[in-house]
Design a protein around this motif. Structure first.
Motif, mmCIF file in Angstrom:
data_model
loop_
_atom_site.group_PDB
_atom_site.id
_atom_site.type_symbol
_atom_site.label_atom_id
_atom_site.label_comp_id
_atom_site.label_asym_id
_atom_site.label_seq_id
_atom_site.Cartn_x
_atom_site.Cartn_y
_atom_site.Cartn_z
ATOM 1 N N ASP A 198 8.720 56.778 18.100
ATOM 2 C CA ASP A 198 8.252 56.587 19.489
ATOM 3 C C ASP A 198 6.809 55.859 19.496
ATOM 4 O O ASP A 198 6.573 54.842 19.984
ATOM 5 N N PHE A 199 6.178 56.261 18.005
ATOM 6 C CA PHE A 199 4.978 55.595 17.812
ATOM 7 C C PHE A 199 5.204 54.006 17.649
ATOM 8 O O PHE A 199 4.347 53.261 18.210
ATOM 9 N N ILE A 200 6.011 53.745 16.721
ATOM 10 C CA ILE A 200 6.485 52.402 16.196
ATOM 11 C C ILE A 200 6.732 51.462 17.637
ATOM 12 O O ILE A 200 6.468 50.301 17.656
ATOM 13 N N VAL A 201 7.541 52.089 18.521
ATOM 14 C CA VAL A 201 8.426 51.351 19.721
ATOM 15 C C VAL A 201 6.884 50.893 20.525
ATOM 16 O O VAL A 201 6.820 50.080 21.122
ATOM 17 N N GLY A 202 5.966 51.773 20.580
ATOM 18 C CA GLY A 202 4.773 51.385 21.392
ATOM 19 C C GLY A 202 3.945 50.722 20.937
ATOM 20 O O GLY A 202 2.875 50.284 21.475
ATOM 21 N N GLN A 203 4.112 50.004 19.777
ATOM 22 C CA GLN A 203 3.081 49.180 19.039
ATOM 23 C C GLN A 203 3.251 47.619 19.370
ATOM 24 O O GLN A 203 4.594 47.670 19.626
ATOM 25 N N GLU A 204 2.548 46.895 19.330
ATOM 26 C CA GLU A 204 2.579 45.382 19.502
ATOM 27 C C GLU A 204 3.492 45.158 18.270
ATOM 28 O O GLU A 204 3.431 45.575 17.283
#
Length: 54
Positions: free
Chosen positions: A9-15
């Motif tokens: 989830d954290f990775i998906v939210g990154q640019e």
């Protein structure tokens, strides 16, 4: 499994284009970096380890 889901989830939210050092991203993803004379290894919190030649 919860930890992996949290990381995903954290990775998906990154640019997608990382152009500079991101300390929050490093703290979320990397467990340990070990430096040797001729290479280093990166151990991710997921348990994956990669070796990189210097």
């Amino acid at each position: 499994m919860n930890r992996i889901k949290e990381l995903q989830d954290f990775i998906v939210g990154q640019e997608t284009d990382i152009t500079e050092f991101d300390e929050a991203l490093v703290k979320k993803l990397i467990e340990k970096i070990t430096v040797f004379a001729d290479h280093f290894t990166v151990e991710f919190k997921s348990g994956t380890t990669i070796g990189i030649e210097a």
